[in-house]
Design a protein around this motif. Structure first.
Motif, PDB file in Angstrom:
ATOM      1  N   HIS A 171      28.829  64.963 -31.217  1.00 12.39           N
ATOM      2  CA  HIS A 171      28.217  64.424 -29.989  1.00 12.39           C
ATOM      3  C   HIS A 171      26.761  64.846 -29.874  1.00 12.39           C
ATOM      4  N   SER A 172      26.475  66.099 -30.179  1.00 11.77           N
ATOM      5  CA  SER A 172      25.096  66.597 -30.119  1.00 11.77           C
ATOM      6  C   SER A 172      24.210  65.839 -31.101  1.00 11.77           C
ATOM      7  N   LYS A 173      24.752  65.560 -32.294  1.00  7.25           N
ATOM      8  CA  LYS A 173      23.975  64.825 -33.307  1.00  7.25           C
ATOM      9  C   LYS A 173      23.708  63.387 -32.837  1.00  7.25           C
ATOM     10  N   ALA A 174      24.724  62.747 -32.228  1.00  9.37           N
ATOM     11  CA  ALA A 174      24.548  61.372 -31.743  1.00  9.37           C
ATOM     12  C   ALA A 174      23.489  61.319 -30.649  1.00  9.37           C
ATOM     13  N   VAL A 175      23.531  62.287 -29.745  1.00  9.99           N
ATOM     14  CA  VAL A 175      22.535  62.342 -28.675  1.00  9.99           C
ATOM     15  C   VAL A 175      21.146  62.583 -29.256  1.00  9.99           C
ATOM     16  N   ALA A 176      21.049  63.483 -30.231  1.00  6.15           N
ATOM     17  CA  ALA A 176      19.753  63.775 -30.859  1.00  6.15           C
ATOM     18  C   ALA A 176      19.199  62.536 -31.559  1.00  6.15           C
ATOM     19  N   ASP A 177      20.070  61.788 -32.256  1.00  7.23           N
ATOM     20  CA  ASP A 177      19.630  60.563 -32.940  1.00  7.23           C
ATOM     21  C   ASP A 177      19.117  59.540 -31.936  1.00  7.23           C
ATOM     22  N   LEU A 178      19.820  59.398 -30.820  1.00 14.10           N
ATOM     23  CA  LEU A 178      19.385  58.447 -29.789  1.00 14.10           C
ATOM     24  C   LEU A 178      18.049  58.867 -29.195  1.00 14.10           C
ATOM     25  N   ASN A 179      17.904  60.147 -28.875  1.00 15.28           N
ATOM     26  CA  ASN A 179      16.647  60.628 -28.292  1.00 15.28           C
ATOM     27  C   ASN A 179      15.477  60.470 -29.261  1.00 15.28           C
ATOM     28  N   THR A 180      15.740  60.714 -30.543  1.00 11.25           N
ATOM     29  CA  THR A 180      14.687  60.530 -31.548  1.00 11.25           C
ATOM     30  C   THR A 180      14.245  59.072 -31.622  1.00 11.25           C
ATOM     31  N   PHE A 181      15.224  58.169 -31.609  1.00 12.24           N
ATOM     32  CA  PHE A 181      14.902  56.739 -31.647  1.00 12.24           C
ATOM     33  C   PHE A 181      14.105  56.327 -30.412  1.00 12.24           C
ATOM     34  N   ASP A 214      10.541  57.595 -30.505  1.00 10.34           N
ATOM     35  CA  ASP A 214       9.717  56.926 -31.511  1.00 10.34           C
ATOM     36  C   ASP A 214       9.406  55.479 -31.138  1.00 10.34           C
ATOM     37  N   ASN A 215      10.253  54.862 -30.337  1.00  9.00           N
ATOM     38  CA  ASN A 215      10.112  53.428 -30.088  1.00  9.00           C
ATOM     39  C   ASN A 215       9.908  53.063 -28.624  1.00  9.00           C
ATOM     40  N   TYR A 216      10.183  53.968 -27.710  1.00  6.21           N
ATOM     41  CA  TYR A 216      10.071  53.658 -26.288  1.00  6.21           C
ATOM     42  C   TYR A 216       9.293  54.763 -25.580  1.00  6.21           C
ATOM     43  N   VAL A 217       8.831  54.421 -24.360  1.00 10.44           N
ATOM     44  CA  VAL A 217       8.196  55.407 -23.494  1.00 10.44           C
ATOM     45  C   VAL A 217       8.973  55.464 -22.186  1.00 10.44           C
ATOM     46  N   THR A 218       8.929  56.596 -21.543  1.00  7.81           N
ATOM     47  CA  THR A 218       9.592  56.730 -20.252  1.00  7.81           C
ATOM     48  C   THR A 218       8.773  56.038 -19.173  1.00  7.81           C
ATOM     49  N   TYR A 219       9.387  55.867 -18.020  1.00 15.33           N
ATOM     50  CA  TYR A 219       8.686  55.222 -16.901  1.00 15.33           C
ATOM     51  C   TYR A 219       7.442  56.027 -16.518  1.00 15.33           C
ATOM     52  N   ASP A 220       7.587  57.344 -16.455  1.00 14.03           N
ATOM     53  CA  ASP A 220       6.443  58.195 -16.090  1.00 14.03           C
ATOM     54  C   ASP A 220       5.330  58.087 -17.130  1.00 14.03           C
ATOM     55  N   PHE A 250       4.784  55.538 -19.046  1.00 12.66           N
ATOM     56  CA  PHE A 250       4.200  54.204 -18.908  1.00 12.66           C
ATOM     57  C   PHE A 250       3.202  54.162 -17.753  1.00 12.66           C
ATOM     58  N   VAL A 251       3.579  54.767 -16.619  1.00 14.79           N
ATOM     59  CA  VAL A 251       2.686  54.804 -15.459  1.00 14.79           C
ATOM     60  C   VAL A 251       1.424  55.591 -15.782  1.00 14.79           C
ATOM     61  N   ASN A 252       1.595  56.737 -16.439  1.00 13.09           N
ATOM     62  CA  ASN A 252       0.425  57.545 -16.803  1.00 13.09           C
ATOM     63  C   ASN A 252      -0.493  56.801 -17.764  1.00 13.09           C
ATOM     64  N   LEU A 253       0.106  56.071 -18.704  1.00 13.42           N
ATOM     65  CA  LEU A 253      -0.693  55.279 -19.631  1.00 13.42           C
ATOM     66  C   LEU A 253      -1.462  54.197 -18.889  1.00 13.42           C
ATOM     67  N   GLY A 254      -0.789  53.545 -17.920  1.00 10.54           N
ATOM     68  CA  GLY A 254      -1.473  52.532 -17.116  1.00 10.54           C
ATOM     69  C   GLY A 254      -2.641  53.109 -16.345  1.00 10.54           C
ATOM     70  N   HIS A 255      -2.446  54.311 -15.803  1.00  7.23           N
ATOM     71  CA  HIS A 255      -3.540  54.967 -15.073  1.00  7.23           C
ATOM     72  C   HIS A 255      -4.721  55.250 -15.996  1.00  7.23           C
ATOM     73  N   GLU A 256      -4.403  55.690 -17.211  1.00  6.28           N
ATOM     74  CA  GLU A 256      -5.482  55.979 -18.153  1.00  6.28           C
ATOM     75  C   GLU A 256      -6.252  54.719 -18.524  1.00  6.28           C
ATOM     76  N   VAL A 257      -5.523  53.584 -18.628  1.00  8.31           N
ATOM     77  CA  VAL A 257      -6.164  52.333 -19.007  1.00  8.31           C
ATOM     78  C   VAL A 257      -7.091  51.825 -17.903  1.00  8.31           C
ATOM     79  N   ILE A 258      -6.612  51.887 -16.661  1.00  8.24           N
ATOM     80  CA  ILE A 258      -7.403  51.297 -15.570  1.00  8.24           C
ATOM     81  C   ILE A 258      -8.362  52.301 -14.924  1.00  8.24           C
ATOM     82  N   ARG A 259      -8.256  53.583 -15.302  1.00 14.50           N
ATOM     83  CA  ARG A 259      -9.134  54.571 -14.679  1.00 14.50           C
ATOM     84  C   ARG A 259     -10.614  54.230 -14.851  1.00 14.50           C
TER      85      ARG A 259
END
Length: 312
Positions: free
Chosen positions: A98-108, A111-117, A119-128
């Motif tokens: 189970h720990s390995k499956a969770v680690a694999d999911l978190n790694t993916f 590497d491929n997604y960003v969290t909501y926070d 994303f918001v921080n990135l948007g702030h940096e872009v429009i700042r």
């Protein structure tokens, strides 16, 4: 999705393995309690039968008179503990999976997604940079458009639909800012217009508060416009229609407010963009390209006047 499914399956397997461990522990505990109870019972019976021809109750210890075991199908303490050890080992294996499956999911995900926070921080940096430039131009007291913003904000005092909710102090501040921002000769201190406006303010406020809401729906063209509105919109959502109805209010009351109506006419004449000037430059460019750069200034002015009056 496959990684999320793998995490779900590993979590279910781990839960089942934990239940197996709990069941094995219960079996061991039950066996221990049963053994303790049997030993205690056999001791009491042996004590009560001392001196008789039957000093030992064989059945209690699992052996009848024939010597065969009466509890051969009952698991031993060793087998129960072995089963518990096996269940614990399997649970540990499932927890590792189970720990390995969770680690694999978190790694993916990392590497491929960003969290909501993130994303918001990135948007702030872009429009700042845009926000900083906007503040520099429009908000800063020494910005390139600070005077323009001040003029627009102060001119609200001439909008009866807004001014009706202003206090006397707010009105005086807006009037002073308006006279300073627009730069008309009539607005300069020497003209005395500010004092005249202050004297006329009680009459202006009286007219504002006496204007009924129904007035705005009685102006020319209001009914036709309102009948076409959809989705809960009102004429106040349309800046052009709002400006038209405000101007109709001034047309109705301008004789009662000579100084305020003068200020309103001058403010209404102020261009809100440089489009008109840019059109003049375009006409000048067209004339010069057509007749040549050697055109006389007087001829250029006449031709420009003609083209401006025709095409504007």
């Amino acid at each position: 999705k496959p990684l999320r499914d793998a995490v779900t399956k590993a979590a279910n397997d781990l839960e089942n393995a934990k239940r197996a461990v709990d069941s094995a522990k219960s079996a061991v505990d039950e066996f221990a309690r049963a053994s303790t109870s049997q030993v205690s019972t056999s001791t009491n019976r042996a004590s009560n039968r001392r001196g008789t021809n039957n000093p030992m109750n064989y059945a209690v210890f699992g052996n009848g008179p024939s010597g065969r075991s009466t509890q051969s199908n009952v698991p031993s303490d060793a087998s129960l503990n072995a089963a518990l050890k096996k269940a614990e080992d399997k649970a540990a294996e499932k927890e590792e999976g189970h720990s390995k499956a969770v680690a694999d999911l978190n790694t993916f995900l990392s590497d491929n997604y960003v969290t909501y926070d993130d994303f918001v921080n990135l948007g702030h940096e872009v429009i700042r940079p845009v926000i900083d430039q906007y503040k520099k131009l429009f908000v800063s007291s020494d910005g390139d458009y600070a005077t323009f913003v001040k003029a627009c904000m102060s001119a609200r005092v001439l909008n009866p639909d807004i001014a009706k909710d202003m206090s006397v102090v707010e009105m005086e501040v807006c009037l002073k800012d308006m006279l300073e921002s627009f730069g008309y000769d009539e607005f300069r201190d020497a003209s005395g217009l500010f004092d005249d406006l202050k004297k006329e303010m009680p009459y202006y406020r009286a007219l504002l508060h006496s204007t009924e809401e129904s007035f705005w729906s009685r102006v020319d063209g209001a009914k036709e416009y309102d009948d076409k509105l959809e989705d809960g919109r009102t004429w106040r959502d349309d800046r052009i229609e709002t400006s038209r109805r405000v101007w109709e209010w001034w047309r109705t009351h301008f004789r009662k407010l000579p100084y305020f109506s003068t200020a309103a006419r001058l403010v209404a004449l102020a261009p809100i963009s440089s489009a008109a000037v840019e059109r003049i430059f375009s006409q000048v460019k067209f004339i010069i390209e057509t007749i040549g750069e050697s055109v006389l200034q007087e001829s250029l002015e006449v031709r420009l006047m003609e083209r401006t009056n025709v095409y504007s």
